[in-house]
Design a protein around this motif. Structure first.
Motif, PDB file in Angstrom:
ATOM      1  N   GLU A   1      -2.574   2.628   7.102  1.00 60.40           N
ATOM      2  CA  GLU A   1      -3.973   2.357   6.784  1.00 60.40           C
ATOM      3  C   GLU A   1      -4.143   0.981   6.150  1.00 60.40           C
ATOM      4  O   GLU A   1      -5.160   0.316   6.376  1.00 60.40           O
ATOM      5  CB  GLU A   1      -4.503   3.455   5.860  1.00 60.40           C
TER       6      GLU A   1
ATOM      7  N   GLU B   1       1.811   3.980  14.327  1.00 58.13           N
ATOM      8  CA  GLU B   1       1.004   5.197  14.205  1.00 58.13           C
ATOM      9  C   GLU B   1       1.721   6.436  14.757  1.00 58.13           C
ATOM     10  O   GLU B   1       1.764   7.479  14.080  1.00 58.13           O
ATOM     11  CB  GLU B   1      -0.365   5.031  14.856  1.00 58.13           C
TER      12      GLU B   1
ATOM     13  N   ARG C   1       1.745   6.780   5.845  1.00 59.11           N
ATOM     14  CA  ARG C   1       0.330   6.856   6.220  1.00 59.11           C
ATOM     15  C   ARG C   1      -0.473   5.801   5.472  1.00 59.11           C
ATOM     16  O   ARG C   1      -1.322   5.127   6.056  1.00 59.11           O
ATOM     17  CB  ARG C   1      -0.202   8.260   5.920  1.00 59.11           C
TER      18      ARG C   1
ATOM     19  N   LYS D   1      -6.742  -1.561  15.418  1.00 60.20           N
ATOM     20  CA  LYS D   1      -6.485  -0.134  15.643  1.00 60.20           C
ATOM     21  C   LYS D   1      -5.484   0.001  16.782  1.00 60.20           C
ATOM     22  O   LYS D   1      -5.171  -0.979  17.474  1.00 60.20           O
ATOM     23  CB  LYS D   1      -7.781   0.600  15.978  1.00 60.20           C
TER      24      LYS D   1
ATOM     25  N   GLU E   1       0.828  -1.207   0.000  1.00 54.34           N
ATOM     26  CA  GLU E   1       0.000   0.000   0.000  1.00 54.34           C
ATOM     27  C   GLU E   1       0.865   1.262   0.000  1.00 54.34           C
ATOM     28  O   GLU E   1       0.527   2.249  -0.647  1.00 54.34           O
ATOM     29  CB  GLU E   1      -0.944  -0.006   1.210  1.00 54.34           C
TER      30      GLU E   1
ATOM     31  N   MET F   1      -4.163  -1.494   9.044  1.00 58.96           N
ATOM     32  CA  MET F   1      -5.430  -1.396   9.778  1.00 58.96           C
ATOM     33  C   MET F   1      -6.561  -2.092   9.030  1.00 58.96           C
ATOM     34  O   MET F   1      -7.367  -2.817   9.624  1.00 58.96           O
ATOM     35  CB  MET F   1      -5.778   0.069  10.009  1.00 58.96           C
ATOM     36  N   LYS F   2      -6.591  -1.875   7.729  1.00 62.14           N
ATOM     37  CA  LYS F   2      -7.653  -2.475   6.924  1.00 62.14           C
ATOM     38  C   LYS F   2      -7.500  -3.990   6.839  1.00 62.14           C
ATOM     39  O   LYS F   2      -8.471  -4.732   7.036  1.00 62.14           O
ATOM     40  CB  LYS F   2      -7.628  -1.879   5.513  1.00 62.14           C
TER      41      LYS F   2
END
Length: 214
Positions: free
Chosen positions: A118, A138, A114, A127, A93, A121-122
């Motif tokens: 994400e 994070e 970033r 989280k 990603e 997380m996905k």
């Protein structure tokens, strides 16, 4: 003109960081994972880092995104464990975010991280605050973004990112695992340092060290 790093420089940094992880920290990762997991994290990191190192020896490209994406794919193929899949998601990603770019500014690096965050997380449906790699990643991403907004150098930014990751790692000691295999250990995970967050911190620290060599 803004400071930027090329695909060749990124390749050099990744090579050095992965080589150091493989040589210096595998036993640490294994021991931490054995305390609240199945103990296979050391193997995952060793095989994944070896795959990245071998890829960097032969994969030639001026496209920073293609380089980073390729490393993620090879990491996962080397050992498709849960952590391997999540790490691959981060690289893939992040790589997608900067595809076609021959060099990256700090703003673009922060955007790439970033996207990596994400992606994890996905894919992991997790989280921060659940005692995972995200608890180190994070704050590191936020540190990179802050450094970019303040006009810091790339070296300075990664120093700050590594420091933030270490602080996040320390906070995991007071958390109870809420996801993954560690969840089964329940309250026994309180007091233990999260293995995945440790990998994130060690990786960012090694990236920072590589940047300071140049």
């Amino acid at each position: 003109m803004k400071e930027a790093i090329s695909a060749a420089k990124i390749s050099e940094i990744l090579y050095g960081a992965c080589n150091s992880l493989e040589k210096n920290y595998i036993d640490e990762f294994r021991a931490l994972d054995a305390a609240i997991g199945d103990g296979d994290l050391g193997i995952t990191i060793r095989k994944g880092c070896t795959a990245i190192i071998e890829t960097l020896k032969t994969f030639q490209t001026e496209d920073t995104g293609a380089l980073i994406k390729k490393c993620g794919i090879q990491f996962n193929q080397a050992n498709p464990s849960t952590f391997g899949v999540l790490t691959a998601s981060a690289f893939i990603e992040g790589g997608k975010k900067v595809l076609g770019k021959e060099s990256l500014t700090l703003d673009e690096i922060a955007g790439m991280f970033r996207a990596a965050l994400e992606g994890i997380m996905k894919r992991g449906k997790a989280k921060t605050g659940e005692k995972t790699m995200l608890d180190a990643l994070e704050p590191a991403v936020e540190a990179l973004e802050k450094a970019a907004s303040e006009g810091k150098s790339i070296k300075e930014a990664f120093e700050k990112a590594a420091e933030a990751a270490k602080d996040g790692l320390e906070r995991t000691k007071n958390m109870e695992a809420k996801t993954g295999r560690a969840k089964a250990f329940g309250s026994r995970t309180v007091g233990e340092q999260d293995p995945g967050a440790t990998v994130v911190y060690r990786f960012l620290r090694e990236v920072s060290e590589e940047l300071h060599k140049s």
